[in-house]
Design a protein around this motif. Structure first.
Motif, PDB file in Angstrom:
ATOM      1  N   GLN A  34      39.029  54.673  38.786  1.00 34.39           N
ATOM      2  CA  GLN A  34      38.303  53.415  38.610  1.00 34.39           C
ATOM      3  C   GLN A  34      36.802  53.657  38.642  1.00 34.39           C
ATOM      4  OE1 GLN A  34      39.440  50.455  41.434  1.00 34.39           O
ATOM      5  NE2 GLN A  34      41.362  49.996  40.417  1.00 34.39           N
ATOM      6  N   GLU A  35      36.362  54.509  39.557  1.00 34.32           N
ATOM      7  CA  GLU A  35      34.936  54.786  39.684  1.00 34.32           C
ATOM      8  C   GLU A  35      34.377  55.396  38.404  1.00 34.32           C
ATOM      9  OE1 GLU A  35      31.960  57.510  42.450  1.00 34.32           O
ATOM     10  OE2 GLU A  35      34.056  57.224  43.005  1.00 34.32           O
ATOM     11  N   LEU A  36      35.124  56.310  37.811  1.00 35.06           N
ATOM     12  CA  LEU A  36      34.651  56.974  36.602  1.00 35.06           C
ATOM     13  C   LEU A  36      34.569  56.021  35.421  1.00 35.06           C
ATOM     14  CD1 LEU A  36      36.650  60.319  36.903  1.00 35.06           C
ATOM     15  CD2 LEU A  36      34.176  60.008  37.206  1.00 35.06           C
ATOM     16  N   ARG A  49      32.384  41.946  41.159  1.00 36.30           N
ATOM     17  CA  ARG A  49      33.172  41.216  40.158  1.00 36.30           C
ATOM     18  C   ARG A  49      34.093  42.169  39.394  1.00 36.30           C
ATOM     19  NH1 ARG A  49      31.514  35.955  39.413  1.00 36.30           N
ATOM     20  NH2 ARG A  49      29.458  35.392  40.232  1.00 36.30           N
ATOM     21  N   GLN A  50      33.844  43.479  39.555  1.00 37.60           N
ATOM     22  CA  GLN A  50      34.728  44.509  39.009  1.00 37.60           C
ATOM     23  C   GLN A  50      35.329  45.245  40.206  1.00 37.60           C
ATOM     24  OE1 GLN A  50      32.268  46.875  36.448  1.00 37.60           O
ATOM     25  NE2 GLN A  50      32.110  45.291  34.885  1.00 37.60           N
ATOM     26  N   PRO A  51      36.410  44.718  40.763  1.00 35.80           N
ATOM     27  CA  PRO A  51      36.917  45.193  42.052  1.00 35.80           C
ATOM     28  C   PRO A  51      37.317  46.668  42.048  1.00 35.80           C
ATOM     29  CG  PRO A  51      37.974  43.121  41.407  1.00 35.80           C
ATOM     30  CD  PRO A  51      37.233  43.628  40.207  1.00 35.80           C
ATOM     31  N   SER A  52      36.908  47.372  43.088  1.00 37.95           N
ATOM     32  CA  SER A  52      37.389  48.720  43.359  1.00 37.95           C
ATOM     33  C   SER A  52      37.329  48.907  44.866  1.00 37.95           C
ATOM     34  CB  SER A  52      36.533  49.777  42.663  1.00 37.95           C
ATOM     35  OG  SER A  52      35.266  49.867  43.272  1.00 37.95           O
ATOM     36  N   VAL A  53      38.108  49.835  45.374  1.00 41.39           N
ATOM     37  CA  VAL A  53      38.079  50.097  46.812  1.00 41.39           C
ATOM     38  C   VAL A  53      36.687  50.531  47.236  1.00 41.39           C
ATOM     39  CG1 VAL A  53      38.959  51.594  48.645  1.00 41.39           C
ATOM     40  CG2 VAL A  53      40.539  50.661  46.959  1.00 41.39           C
ATOM     41  N   GLN A  54      36.047  51.411  46.432  1.00 46.18           N
ATOM     42  CA  GLN A  54      34.715  51.901  46.783  1.00 46.18           C
ATOM     43  C   GLN A  54      33.715  50.759  46.927  1.00 46.18           C
ATOM     44  OE1 GLN A  54      36.555  53.255  44.388  1.00 46.18           O
ATOM     45  NE2 GLN A  54      36.624  55.475  44.641  1.00 46.18           N
ATOM     46  N   ASN A  55      33.710  49.852  45.946  1.00 43.92           N
ATOM     47  CA  ASN A  55      32.729  48.780  45.973  1.00 43.92           C
ATOM     48  C   ASN A  55      32.922  47.846  47.160  1.00 43.92           C
ATOM     49  OD1 ASN A  55      31.391  49.689  43.733  1.00 43.92           O
ATOM     50  ND2 ASN A  55      32.253  48.198  42.316  1.00 43.92           N
ATOM     51  N   PHE A  56      34.163  47.484  47.443  1.00 45.58           N
ATOM     52  CA  PHE A  56      34.394  46.560  48.553  1.00 45.58           C
ATOM     53  C   PHE A  56      34.218  47.241  49.902  1.00 45.58           C
ATOM     54  CE2 PHE A  56      36.215  43.647  45.433  1.00 45.58           C
ATOM     55  CZ  PHE A  56      35.699  42.450  45.907  1.00 45.58           C
ATOM     56  N   THR A  57      34.542  48.527  49.995  1.00 46.92           N
ATOM     57  CA  THR A  57      34.305  49.241  51.239  1.00 46.92           C
ATOM     58  C   THR A  57      32.809  49.362  51.497  1.00 46.92           C
ATOM     59  OG1 THR A  57      36.350  50.520  51.011  1.00 46.92           O
ATOM     60  CG2 THR A  57      34.665  51.404  52.486  1.00 46.92           C
ATOM     61  N   ALA A  58      32.056  49.682  50.451  1.00 40.36           N
ATOM     62  CA  ALA A  58      30.597  49.784  50.590  1.00 40.36           C
ATOM     63  C   ALA A  58      29.992  48.436  50.932  1.00 40.36           C
ATOM     64  CB  ALA A  58      29.999  50.330  49.292  1.00 40.36           C
ATOM     65  N   LEU A  59      30.495  47.362  50.299  1.00 39.67           N
ATOM     66  CA  LEU A  59      29.976  46.026  50.600  1.00 39.67           C
ATOM     67  C   LEU A  59      30.267  45.663  52.054  1.00 39.67           C
ATOM     68  CD1 LEU A  59      28.663  43.375  49.760  1.00 39.67           C
ATOM     69  CD2 LEU A  59      30.921  42.568  49.021  1.00 39.67           C
ATOM     70  N   LYS A  60      31.468  45.991  52.524  1.00 39.31           N
ATOM     71  CA  LYS A  60      31.811  45.726  53.926  1.00 39.31           C
ATOM     72  C   LYS A  60      30.804  46.398  54.850  1.00 39.31           C
ATOM     73  CE  LYS A  60      34.798  48.356  55.699  1.00 39.31           C
ATOM     74  NZ  LYS A  60      36.057  49.100  55.957  1.00 39.31           N
ATOM     75  N   ASN A  61      30.449  47.648  54.527  1.00 38.79           N
ATOM     76  CA  ASN A  61      29.485  48.373  55.352  1.00 38.79           C
ATOM     77  C   ASN A  61      28.104  47.734  55.277  1.00 38.79           C
ATOM     78  OD1 ASN A  61      31.471  50.211  56.117  1.00 38.79           O
ATOM     79  ND2 ASN A  61      31.021  51.605  54.427  1.00 38.79           N
ATOM     80  N   GLN A  88      42.703  44.265  48.362  1.00 34.26           N
ATOM     81  CA  GLN A  88      42.876  42.982  49.045  1.00 34.26           C
ATOM     82  C   GLN A  88      42.415  43.070  50.492  1.00 34.26           C
ATOM     83  OE1 GLN A  88      46.607  40.907  48.742  1.00 34.26           O
ATOM     84  NE2 GLN A  88      46.922  41.495  46.621  1.00 34.26           N
ATOM     85  N   LEU A  89      42.809  44.146  51.157  1.00 31.77           N
ATOM     86  CA  LEU A  89      42.443  44.308  52.561  1.00 31.77           C
ATOM     87  C   LEU A  89      40.935  44.430  52.733  1.00 31.77           C
ATOM     88  CD1 LEU A  89      43.438  44.617  55.455  1.00 31.77           C
ATOM     89  CD2 LEU A  89      43.628  47.084  55.060  1.00 31.77           C
ATOM     90  N   GLU A  90      40.292  45.163  51.845  1.00 34.46           N
ATOM     91  CA  GLU A  90      38.843  45.314  51.948  1.00 34.46           C
ATOM     92  C   GLU A  90      38.115  44.010  51.607  1.00 34.46           C
ATOM     93  OE1 GLU A  90      37.232  49.086  52.909  1.00 34.46           O
ATOM     94  OE2 GLU A  90      38.456  47.562  53.918  1.00 34.46           O
ATOM     95  N   CYS A  91      38.698  43.198  50.736  1.00 36.47           N
ATOM     96  CA  CYS A  91      38.143  41.859  50.486  1.00 36.47           C
ATOM     97  C   CYS A  91      38.107  41.050  51.775  1.00 36.47           C
ATOM     98  CB  CYS A  91      38.995  41.113  49.451  1.00 36.47           C
ATOM     99  SG  CYS A  91      38.703  41.539  47.733  1.00 36.47           S
ATOM    100  N   VAL A  92      39.236  41.050  52.487  1.00 37.57           N
ATOM    101  CA  VAL A  92      39.319  40.300  53.740  1.00 37.57           C
ATOM    102  C   VAL A  92      38.386  40.903  54.786  1.00 37.57           C
ATOM    103  CG1 VAL A  92      40.833  39.511  55.589  1.00 37.57           C
ATOM    104  CG2 VAL A  92      41.679  39.602  53.255  1.00 37.57           C
ATOM    105  N   ILE A 140      46.759  50.808  45.781  1.00 38.19           N
ATOM    106  CA  ILE A 140      45.347  50.478  45.596  1.00 38.19           C
ATOM    107  C   ILE A 140      45.132  48.968  45.581  1.00 38.19           C
ATOM    108  CG2 ILE A 140      45.240  50.383  43.069  1.00 38.19           C
ATOM    109  CD1 ILE A 140      42.756  52.190  45.332  1.00 38.19           C
ATOM    110  N   ASP A 141      46.081  48.207  45.030  1.00 38.86           N
ATOM    111  CA  ASP A 141      45.967  46.747  45.044  1.00 38.86           C
ATOM    112  C   ASP A 141      45.919  46.225  46.469  1.00 38.86           C
ATOM    113  OD1 ASP A 141      45.994  46.569  42.279  1.00 38.86           O
ATOM    114  OD2 ASP A 141      48.159  46.259  42.158  1.00 38.86           O
TER     115      ASP A 141
END
Length: 235
Positions: free
Chosen positions: A20-22, A44-56, A99-103, A94-95
């Motif tokens: 997804q990152e690539l 708006r383009q969900p990925s684990v990396q983006n939501f994990t970074a946003l959480k941080n 979801q978990l990182e969104c929450v 990954i789905d």
């Protein structure tokens, strides 16, 4: 054997995340700083990396950054993504992680005074959060239940907001009662930690009621849904 399967699932999730990152270009994980507007654009383009970074980001950001993010409706965008992902279902590990990182992002927001006051004063946000009961991930639902518990005891306004959200969920999903989803989750829960979280929410909804009469009413409403039978079977 179970740990081996989980390890394989993690490797698969990591591979999917890298793919997804690539394909998505720039991502939050590679940035030391970012404006609220950039964060909003990338999630708006969900990925684990983006939501994990946003959480941080959200966990350590200044209050002014948090307020700016909320003012451009960053919380609602996170919840909109979560709703879309829940509706789509979980077809891969990954789905579930996204979801978990969104929450977790919502949790990071609500850990700030600006965040929790925002969600209390914007009931549409809390109504969107409750929709995550429709998630296929127990970990996601557990986080949602814990957030609802925290808000319900935070203030009278928070308690009213949770009741309003549950009432809206009841009407949208044509449930018998505003507490039907909670009792159903407890009845069907197989993970002990999730059972404990749902029981804690029920206790919060009863003890945080404004007065004795309301506490009795809330308790009786739960009992009418078969709560005592469910509790008996959990012993």
């Amino acid at each position: 054997m179970a740990s081996t399967k989980w390890g394989s699932a993690l490797k698969k999730a990591a591979a999917e995340s890298r793919a997804q990152e690539l394909t998505s270009g720039i991502n939050l994980a590679g940035l030391d700083t970012a404006t609220p507007e950039l964060c909003l654009k990338l999630i708006r383009q969900p990925s684990v990396q983006n939501f994990t970074a946003l959480k941080n980001f959200l966990s350590r950001c200044q209050q002014t950054w948090m307020i700016q993010f909320l003012e451009i409706e960053g919380l609602n965008v996170i919840l909109e993504v979560l709703e879309i992902l829940c509706d789509r279902g979980i077809s891969s590990v990954i789905d579930a992680f996204i979801q978990l990182e969104c929450v977790n992002c919502v949790k990071a927001i609500m850990n700030s005074s600006a965040g929790i006051n925002y969600i209390i004063n914007h009931r549409e946000s809390s109504r969107m959060l409750v929709k995550a009961f429709d998630s296929g991930s127990v970990m996601v639902k557990k986080q949602v239940v814990e957030l609802l518990s925290a808000v319900s005891v935070y203030s009278d306004e928070g308690y009213d907001m949770v009741l309003d959200s549950l009432q809206t969920f009841k009407e949208e999903y044509q449930e018998k009662s505003r507490f039907s989803a909670i009792v159903d989750e407890l009845r069907e829960a197989e993970v002990i930690s999730y059972q404990v979280a749902v029981l804690a929410l029920i206790n919060c909804l009863i003890i945080a009621a404004a007065d004795f009469d309301q506490r009795i009413m809330i308790r009786n409403e739960f009992i009418s849904l078969g709560l005592l039978d469910v509790l008996t079977k959990l012993r």
